[in-house]
Design an enzyme around this catalytic site. Structure first.
Site, PDB file in Angstrom:
ATOM      1  N   SER A 164     -10.209  -0.866   6.917  1.00  0.00           N
ATOM      2  CA  SER A 164      -9.787  -0.872   5.658  1.00  0.00           C
ATOM      3  C   SER A 164      -8.593  -1.643   4.720  1.00  0.00           C
ATOM      4  O   SER A 164      -8.684  -1.786   3.268  1.00  0.00           O
ATOM      5  CB  SER A 164      -8.663   0.520   4.709  1.00  0.00           C
ATOM      6  OG  SER A 164      -9.334   2.042   5.179  1.00  0.00           O
ATOM      7  N   LYS A 201       0.655  -1.194  -0.073  1.00  0.00           N
ATOM      8  CA  LYS A 201       0.078  -0.398   0.167  1.00  0.00           C
ATOM      9  C   LYS A 201       0.774   1.609  -0.317  1.00  0.00           C
ATOM     10  O   LYS A 201       1.857   1.331   0.637  1.00  0.00           O
ATOM     11  CB  LYS A 201      -1.312   0.037   1.604  1.00  0.00           C
ATOM     12  CG  LYS A 201      -2.069   1.326   0.938  1.00  0.00           C
ATOM     13  CD  LYS A 201      -3.184   0.782   2.438  1.00  0.00           C
ATOM     14  CE  LYS A 201      -3.815   2.101   2.560  1.00  0.00           C
ATOM     15  NZ  LYS A 201      -4.798   1.741   3.032  1.00  0.00           N
ATOM     16  N   SER A 211     -10.223   1.465   2.895  1.00  0.00           N
ATOM     17  CA  SER A 211      -9.647   2.445   1.442  1.00  0.00           C
ATOM     18  C   SER A 211      -8.425   1.242   1.225  1.00  0.00           C
ATOM     19  O   SER A 211      -7.518   2.005  -0.195  1.00  0.00           O
ATOM     20  CB  SER A 211      -7.706   3.552   2.794  1.00  0.00           C
ATOM     21  OG  SER A 211      -7.449   3.048   3.105  1.00  0.00           O
TER      22      SER A 211
HETATM   23  N1  GLN Z   1     -13.583   3.796   6.001  1.00  0.00           N
HETATM   24  C1  GLN Z   1     -12.883   3.812   7.375  1.00  0.00           C
HETATM   25  C2  GLN Z   1     -12.232   5.340   6.763  1.00  0.00           C
HETATM   26  O1  GLN Z   1     -13.272   6.533   5.531  1.00  0.00           O
HETATM   27  C3  GLN Z   1     -11.731   3.484   7.717  1.00  0.00           C
HETATM   28  C4  GLN Z   1     -10.593   3.595   6.943  1.00  0.00           C
HETATM   29  C5  GLN Z   1      -9.274   2.911   7.043  1.00  0.00           C
HETATM   30  O2  GLN Z   1      -9.068   2.494   7.938  1.00  0.00           O
HETATM   31  N2  GLN Z   1      -8.037   3.741   6.484  1.00  0.00           N
HETATM   32  O3  GLN Z   1     -12.050   5.933   7.621  1.00  0.00           O
END
Ligand code: GLN
Length: 469
Positions: free
Chosen positions: A174, A75, A150
């Site tokens: 995410s 990532k 994400s």
């Molecule tokens: N969807 C969640 C957010 O927008 C989780 C994001 C994440 O785990 N980085 O914060």
């Protein structure tokens, strides 16, 4: 069918394929799936060749690990020395990492070959990768739909066979949510179990790095290599702390928070698939217990207060002075504002604003402190439930992969999709998402198991059980 680590290791050890051939074959798959947009670029030939050489040496000396010679995608918020790391943000478009994250150091030592950088929501804020400054990631199972986020790129690339494993980060779901939407396995590790040194901070009290793979065993192998104490991460857990919590065995009891799961907004097919999976586990001798985790639905509000507060503080360092994009102006303050408005996308700016608001004097007690109180309460609630069960099970995501654009204009609808994943980060425990079937139209579904602190071992046992059934 995507190959598992074991199959790949057999090919490498029997010399059916060389490391170089294996690496190149995956690079070709990534190139031929460019339209999915899962990756933002390949790592330099220098790094790839160095790691191929390292892998060959490890094999030659009989010091190979489960990851030796295995291509891996990272990532783009994890630092690899001398390579680009953008967090899918304009503000870091031309940024080169100056050091290796601890997980990268460990992967290098294990002989893994980092091949490409995975696309993501900007600075990991989002649940669909639509917030990437470099374009959305398409779901390999249906290209009109999102891959989740994400870590959408990390999930998609494993799903279409561009890498056998990848790394992502999970602050509120995410890793697990995109894994579920793309039909692969994703592990969110115990807070403090894997070093955060070298991952770009989003919500520092919630962030964890974890792997994606085609099987639970693959993910377990990666976990064994990347976890462990690190004195460069002040929240890292020592071996003693981790072992202490691993004393009790497995009870074969699954807790289901029925009231929490059977709520408005949860897709019918998701529920049906979840119940069928649980029924199969029951038939396999697991005891199913209805549990009530008091106020668990409040975790979502707590999360969006805490994460925005931490985001607003963590994003302050991108000021156009030390690194990243800099938009100069004769007026220094104006230049500072220009840098941020040109560099950051809408979601990042929204969270900085919300975070600054909840941390401002007069609101600090009402929002931030209150959220932290509820957070402590939830930790106790989970601990109580774990006295009677090994795991808590939920669907990973309340909905299967949604259409690109369907939720991008409605941040609240997007936030609601995190309902089952965020409590895990709020409490700091580990959780895994394992593929559990498909919708009638062929979209992947996943089941989530949540275990007590440092009990990844339980997650692997349960995950393998789901794979079997
Ligand atoms: N969807 C969640 C957010 O927008 C989780 C994001 C994440 O785990 N980085 O914060």
């Amino acid at each position: 069918m995507n190959k598992t680590l074991k199959e790949l290791q057999e090919e490498l050890k029997s010399k059916k394929t060389s490391v170089k051939e294996l690496v190149n074959s995956y690079i070709e798959v990534i190139k031929s799936n460019a339209d999915i947009n899962a990756t933002l670029g390949f790592y330099s030939d220098k790094l790839i060749n160095e790691q191929i050489k390292k892998a060959e040496e490890l094999f030659a000396n009989g010091k190979d690990t489960a990851l030796t010679g295995i291509p891996i995608v990272i990532k783009d918020n994890i630092m690899v020395k001398g390579e680009k790391a953008t967090a899918a943000s304009k503000i870091l478009e031309n940024f080169t990492a100056t050091y290796d994250a601890t997980v990268i150091k460990k992967l290098k030592e294990a002989g893994a070959v980092m091949i490409a950088r995975a696309n993501m929501d900007e600075f990991a804020m989002g649940g669909s990768t639509e917030n990437s400054a470099f374009g959305v990631v398409k779901n390999p199972h249906d290209k009109s739909r999102v891959a989740g986020g994400s870590s959408g790129g990390s999930a998609a690339v494993v799903s279409y066979g561009g890498a056998p494993i990848s790394l992502g980060s999970d602050t509120g779901g995410s890793i697990r949510q995109p894994a579920s939407l793309c039909g692969v396995v994703g592990l969110k590790t115990t807070y403090g179990g894997v070093s955060r040194y070298g991952v770009m901070a989003m919500g520092s009290s919630l962030d964890q790095i974890g792997p994606f793979g085609n099987s639970v065993e693959d993910v377990e192998n990666v976990y064994n290599i990347i976890s462990g104490y690190d004195n460069l991460d002040s929240t890292s857990l020592t071996k003693e702390e981790r072992i202490k919590e691993q004393e009790s065995g497995i009870k074969k009891k699954i807790g289901i928070p029925r009231k929490f799961i059977e709520r408005e907004g949860v897709d019918k097919e998701v529920l049906k698939n979840f119940n069928e999976t649980i029924e199969k586990l029951k038939a396999d001798g697991y005891e199913i217990i209805d549990v009530d985790i008091k106020d668990v639905e409040k975790a979502l509000s707590v999360y969006y207060v805490v994460v925005c507060a931490e985001v607003s503080s963590n994003m302050a360092r991108y000021d156009g002075i030390r690194y990243g994009l800099s938009v100069p102006d004769v007026n220094v303050i104006k230049g500072y504002f220009k840098t941020k408005t040109e560099g950051f996308g809408g979601e990042v700016r929204r969270r900085i604003l919300l975070g600054t608001y909840v941390l401002s004097s007069g609101y600090y007690d009402a929002y931030y402190n209150k959220a932290n109180l509820v957070r402590e309460m939830l930790k106790k609630e989970f601990a109580k439930v774990f006295q009677d069960v090994d795991v808590i099970a939920t669907p990973t995501s309340p909905i299967p992969a949604f259409k690109i654009g369907e939720k991008s204009q409605d941040p609240l609808a997007m936030y609601l999709a995190d309902i089952f994943t965020v409590p895990v980060n709020i409490v700091g425990v580990p959780a895994i998402s394992v593929p559990s079937g498909k919708t009638d139209s062929g979209l992947p579904l996943g089941i989530q198991f949540i275990a007590p602190h440092n009990r990844e071992d339980i997650l692997f046992t349960y995950g393998k059980e789901v794979e079997k059934i």
